[in-house]
Design an enzyme around this catalytic site. Structure first.
Site, PDB file in Angstrom:
ATOM      1  N   GLU A 175      -3.658 -13.247  -3.999  1.00  0.00           N
ATOM      2  CA  GLU A 175      -2.899 -12.208  -4.124  1.00  0.00           C
ATOM      3  C   GLU A 175      -1.540 -12.457  -3.201  1.00  0.00           C
ATOM      4  O   GLU A 175      -1.292 -11.706  -2.295  1.00  0.00           O
ATOM      5  CB  GLU A 175      -3.362 -10.813  -3.628  1.00  0.00           C
ATOM      6  CG  GLU A 175      -4.100 -10.725  -2.462  1.00  0.00           C
ATOM      7  CD  GLU A 175      -4.449  -9.368  -2.183  1.00  0.00           C
ATOM      8  OE1 GLU A 175      -3.701  -8.465  -2.274  1.00  0.00           O
ATOM      9  OE2 GLU A 175      -5.795  -8.975  -2.120  1.00  0.00           O
TER      10      GLU A 175
ATOM     11  N   HIS B 166       0.740  -1.105   0.113  1.00  0.00           N
ATOM     12  CA  HIS B 166       0.053  -0.085  -0.168  1.00  0.00           C
ATOM     13  C   HIS B 166       0.854   1.261  -0.044  1.00  0.00           C
ATOM     14  O   HIS B 166       0.571   2.319   0.435  1.00  0.00           O
ATOM     15  CB  HIS B 166      -1.016  -0.030   1.444  1.00  0.00           C
ATOM     16  CG  HIS B 166      -2.209  -1.326   1.182  1.00  0.00           C
ATOM     17  ND1 HIS B 166      -2.672  -1.457   2.358  1.00  0.00           N
ATOM     18  CD2 HIS B 166      -2.295  -1.930   0.348  1.00  0.00           C
ATOM     19  CE1 HIS B 166      -3.399  -2.453   1.952  1.00  0.00           C
ATOM     20  NE2 HIS B 166      -3.245  -2.698   0.713  1.00  0.00           N
TER      21      HIS B 166
ATOM     22  N   GLU C 180      -3.387  -6.337  -9.533  1.00  0.00           N
ATOM     23  CA  GLU C 180      -2.123  -6.176  -9.274  1.00  0.00           C
ATOM     24  C   GLU C 180      -1.063  -7.188  -9.961  1.00  0.00           C
ATOM     25  O   GLU C 180      -1.572  -8.049 -10.133  1.00  0.00           O
ATOM     26  CB  GLU C 180      -1.966  -6.299  -7.569  1.00  0.00           C
ATOM     27  CG  GLU C 180      -2.922  -5.256  -6.913  1.00  0.00           C
ATOM     28  CD  GLU C 180      -2.988  -5.749  -5.398  1.00  0.00           C
ATOM     29  OE1 GLU C 180      -2.217  -6.528  -4.958  1.00  0.00           O
ATOM     30  OE2 GLU C 180      -4.016  -5.065  -4.618  1.00  0.00           O
TER      31      GLU C 180
END
Length: 400
Positions: free
Chosen positions: A357, A231, A261
């Site tokens: 992820e 982040h 992503e």
């Protein structure tokens, strides 16, 4: 002197909602079943995610409190006068505007719907200590029930209308990803690449959803050492040949978040980095194969942990392997009961939406240093899953 009321109703314009009225009626019916089982007379919601989920209205607080009160017969959003009739136009049910002329008119408006001395459902994970004190002081509840865990479980299971919107969001994320890839070259700043992806997504959202409100779509595009955190904000760092990159696109559609992503490299990738990249891609593919009905979040996590441990990479994992999607953003919402972590025993069911992820972060000075992350969104189906992310992953496409 002009009369200044504590609250009033200001309803004008045409109502425009992300979903049909029947969708909200079904959600409220599910909530009222929960209320009946818990003996709750009225729910007082204060979070952006629950207010948006049950009413369609996504508020902008700017220091003011907002709410939604649901009883056996009523559903009423509570909004500040600064927003005029916009909350009513964007909500299902009634709306009361409270005024600033007297402190705590917000709570007086809520009381006008709940009445005093009732059994009140509230969100213990969202109410501040101050607002919890005011809830007790103004509503004088006979009993308080933390309704947040039950509402989270309801939100975890998506309707067909939600699945359709999330699928569209994933397609928008792909649009942003391709725009970012097209913008990558040596000497370009992170911020320039990020803006290209964001602009492409906002235009695509406006094309697909001409009646929506447009806000909060964003991109985190990171390079070099800035890839070490998932982040990390965008900077003005210029891209260099051989840089590791992290592409992260996040379209927001009527409060619903989706994501893409990917790991990329500029021009070339050294052997050590390629080894880590390929290992993370393999973990990503393995993890997606595990997402099926009957598997628990903890079981999936344990198997991916074993995969990385066999390759002596587990120590570089930095967070869980995936999470639920729906009414979610970087500053509101979290269906924490559906995350791929060791301490979550939730069993996957058809209708759930979850990401895969895996991320590895190797520290500076280590061969292959940087942050590697792949991210797809998957629908859990009756017999497995459906991957709704279409932007390719891996070195064949993302060595740019």
């Amino acid at each position: 002197m002009t009369e200044r009321p504590q609250m009033y109703r200001f309803h004008q314009g045409d109502r425009v909602l992300p979903f049909a009225a029947s969708e909200y009626d079904a959600r409220l019916a599910g909530l009222r079943a929960i209320m009946q089982a818990e003996g709750v007379d009225a729910c007082v919601f204060t979070s952006m995610h629950n207010i948006a989920y049950y009413s369609g209205f996504l508020y902008c607080s700017f220091g003011r409190p907002y709410g939604l009160v649901v009883t056996a017969t009523e559903s009423v959003t509570i909004s500040a006068g600064i927003d005029a009739a916009q909350p009513w136009r964007r909500c299902h049910g009634d709306n009361i505007t409270y005024t600033d002329w007297q402190r705590d008119n917000y709570w007086r408006a809520i009381l006008s719907v709940t009445g005093p001395g009732r059994v009140i459902g509230h969100e213990a994970d969202h109410l501040t200590l101050l607002q919890a004190q005011k809830l007790s002081g103004f509503l004088a509840p006979s009993r308080l029930v933390d309704i947040a865990p039950a509402t989270m479980r309801q939100r975890m299971r998506k309707s067909q209308a939600e699945l359709d919107l999330i699928r569209a969001g994933a397609a928008v994320a792909d649009v942003g990803g391709f725009a970012i890839r097209d913008s990558i070259r040596e000497g370009v700043r992170e911020i320039d690449v990020a803006m290209a992806g964001r602009d492409a997504m906002e235009l695509e959202i406006a094309r697909r959803f001409p009646d929506a409100e447009y806000r909060d779509t964003w991109v985190w595009f990171q390079s070099g050492i800035n890839t070490d955190g998932a982040h990390n904000p965008v900077t003005a760092r210029q891209l260099r040949r051989g840089d590791i990159l992290s592409l992260n696109t996040f379209p927001m559609i009527s409060g619903y978040y989706t994501a893409l992503e990917r790991t990329l490299f500029v021009g070339e990738v050294d052997d050590a980095s390629l080894r880590i990249w390929e290992a993370n891609v393999a973990a990503h593919e393995y993890g997606m194969s595990l997402l099926k009905p009957g598997a628990s979040c903890a079981e999936v996590t344990a198997k991916i942990n074993e995969f990385f441990e066999e390759r002596q990479l587990l120590q570089y994992r930095t967070f869980g392997y995936g999470h639920s999607f729906g009414v979610l953003s970087h500053y509101y919402g979290r269906e924490a009961g559906l995350e791929l972590r060791e301490d979550i025993d939730t069993v996957l069911e058809p209708g759930m939406v979850i990401s895969m992820e895996p991320m590895l972060t190797l520290p500076e000075g280590t061969p292959g240093a940087g942050g590697y992350r792949e991210h797809d969104i998957l629908f859990i189906t009756e017999d497995g899953n459906e991957d709704i992310t279409k932007y390719p992953y891996g070195p064949a496409f993302n060595l740019v």
